[in-house]
Design an enzyme around this catalytic site. Structure first.
Site, mmCIF file in Angstrom:
data_model
loop_
_atom_site.group_PDB
_atom_site.id
_atom_site.type_symbol
_atom_site.label_atom_id
_atom_site.label_comp_id
_atom_site.label_asym_id
_atom_site.label_seq_id
_atom_site.Cartn_x
_atom_site.Cartn_y
_atom_site.Cartn_z
ATOM 1 C CD GLN A 78 -0.084 1.887 4.952
ATOM 2 O OE1 GLN A 78 -1.153 2.196 5.467
ATOM 3 N NE2 GLN A 78 0.339 2.689 3.707
ATOM 4 C CG HIS A 82 -1.355 2.546 13.127
ATOM 5 N ND1 HIS A 82 -2.978 2.581 13.488
ATOM 6 C CD2 HIS A 82 -1.129 2.811 11.783
ATOM 7 C CE1 HIS A 82 -3.786 2.947 12.158
ATOM 8 N NE2 HIS A 82 -2.519 3.201 11.419
ATOM 9 C CD GLU A 89 -2.572 -1.637 2.789
ATOM 10 O OE1 GLU A 89 -3.315 -2.429 2.741
ATOM 11 O OE2 GLU A 89 -2.518 -0.792 3.612
ATOM 12 C CD GLU A 118 -3.897 -4.571 5.273
ATOM 13 O OE1 GLU A 118 -5.227 -4.791 5.087
ATOM 14 O OE2 GLU A 118 -3.509 -3.356 5.191
#
Length: 325
Positions: free
Chosen positions: A82, A129, A29, A60
C-alpha cells in the site's frame, strides 16, 4: 489515444493484462471493493471477479509470501504494497526469496511477480508513507526496479513488468498520480525495462533523474535556458539495472552532469550513477559530477516537507556550480 493521468494509465495497464492473461492476479490491502487507497484498481474486481482481484489482510509479509507461492505455481501475481514505506515487513519475500528464485533453483523456477507500490513526497502524508526506500531493493541482484515519471511510460513499463518472468519492483510516485495528463495509447504496448529516455535534448549539461525529480529537472532546464544554457534531461525510468549506455552517451555529449534524486543523499541511486560516469566517462568531464538529494535525516514531518524535499531551485543552484566550474 486517450488523455490519461498516471493513475488511469496504471489502471489501464492492469486491466489490459488481466484480460490478456488469465494467470495474472491482483491483490493487496483494499484493492478489491475499494479499488485501492488511490483507486489504482478501481472497477477491476467487478470486471474480473474476486478470484483474480482480491483483498488481503493488513499484513505485508503475508502478501509477499502469497506472491512467492503463486509465482511458483505458474501465476503472474501483481501484489500491491500500500505504501513503500511498509516494505520492511516484506523484504524477506522480495530480496530473500523472489530475487534468488532462479539462481537458487538452478533455473528450474522463476518468480514472475510485479510488486506495485506508491512512494514519494510533496503530498503531506503521515509518517512512513512518503519515504523513498528504492535503494533498499536496487542493492539486491535478481530484481528489476522501475520508476516511471509519465502516464505513457507507466502503462508501457507496467505491462512489460507483468510479462517479465523475473520479479519487478514497480514504484509509483504519489505526486505524479494525478498531477497532469498526456496521450496514452488505448491498446497494449510495452516499453523495454532497463532503457532510459532523454526527455529533453541539450549540449551544455546533463541532468539525470527519475520519478518526480524528472519534472523538477525539466523545470530547472527551462529556467536555465533563459540564461543561455542548453540542458539535457535524462529520465532513468529503470534504476536497476541502469541504462549506463544512455547515461554515458549524454555525458560524453555535454561534458557536465548533475544527478538528482528525491531520496536522502546517503547510499542512493545518484551515488551509483556518479560512480558509473566516473568509471566510464571521466575523460569526457569538464567538471565534477554533483548531485541534488534530500538531507541525510529521517523524512520530515509535513510542516517542513517542502523545505526538506529537493526542488528545481536546488537543481539550478547545483547546475550553475557545474556549468561555471
Amino acid at each position: 489515444m486517450a488523455q490519461m493521468t498516471m493513475i488511469q494509465a496504471i489502471t489501464d495497464a492492469l486491466r489490459t493484462e488481466l484480460r490478456n492473461d488469465p494467470n495474472v492476479l491482483v491483490f493487496g490491502e483494499d484493492v478489491g471493493v475499494n479499488g485501492g487507497v488511490f483507486r489504482a484498481t478501481e472497477g477491476l474486481q467487478k470486471e474480473f471477479g474476486e478470484d483474480r482481484v482480491f483483498d488481503t489482510p493488513l499484513a505485508e509479509s503475508g502478501i509477499g509470501g502469497l506472491a512467492v507461492g503463486l509465482g511458483l505455481q505458474g501465476f503472474r501475481p501483481v501484489p500491491e504494497i500500500q505504501f513503500f514505506g511498509f516494505v520492511y515487513e516484506v523484504m524477506d519475500s522480495i530480496n530473500g526469496q523472489m530475487a534468488r528464485m532462479r539462481y537458487r533453483s538452478g533455473g528450474r523456477y522463476n518468480s514472475p511477480v510485479t510488486i506495485r507500490s506508491p512512494f514519494g513526497g510533496g503530498v503531506h502524508t503521515p509518517e512512513l508513507h512518503s519515504d523513498s526506500l528504492e535503494a533498499l531493493v536496487t542493492t539486491q541482484p535478481g530484481l528489476k526496479v522501475v520508476v516511471p515519471s509519465t502516464p505513457y511510460d507507466a502503462k508501457g513499463l507496467l505491462i512489460a513488468a507483468i510479462r517479465d518472468n523475473d520479479p519487478v519492483v514497480f514504484l509509483e510516485h504519489l505526486k505524479l498520480y494525478r498531477s497532469f495528463r498526456e496521450e496514452v495509447p488505448e491498446e497494449a504496448y510495452t516499453i523495454e525495462i532497463g532503457k532510459a529516455d532523454v526527455k529533453r535534448e541539450g549540449k551544455d549539461l546533463s541532468l539525470i533523474a527519475y520519478g518526480a525529480m524528472v519534472h523538477e529537472s525539466i523545470k530547472a532546464a527551462e529556467e536555465l535556458e533563459k540564461e543561455g544554457y542548453s540542458v539535457e534531461v535524462v529520465d532513468l525510468r529503470t534504476i536497476s539495472p541502469l541504462d549506463v549506455d544512455t547515461i554515458v552517451a549524454s555525458v560524453e555529449k555535454t561534458g557536465r552532469a548533475v544527478v538528482v534524486q528525491e531520496a536522502q543523499r546517503q547510499a542512493g541511486i545518484a551515488a551509483n550513477v556518479i560512480a558509473e560516469i566516473n568509471e566510464r566517462a571521466i575523460l569526457s568531464l569538464e567538471a565534477p559530477v554533483l548531485r541534488v538529494a534530500a538531507p541525510d535525516t529521517v523524512y520530515a514531518f509535513t510542516q517542513a516537507e517542502n523545505i526538506w524535499l529537493p526542488n528545481y531551485k536546488d537543481i539550478i543552484e547545483t547546475a550553475k556550480k557545474v556549468l561555471t566550474f
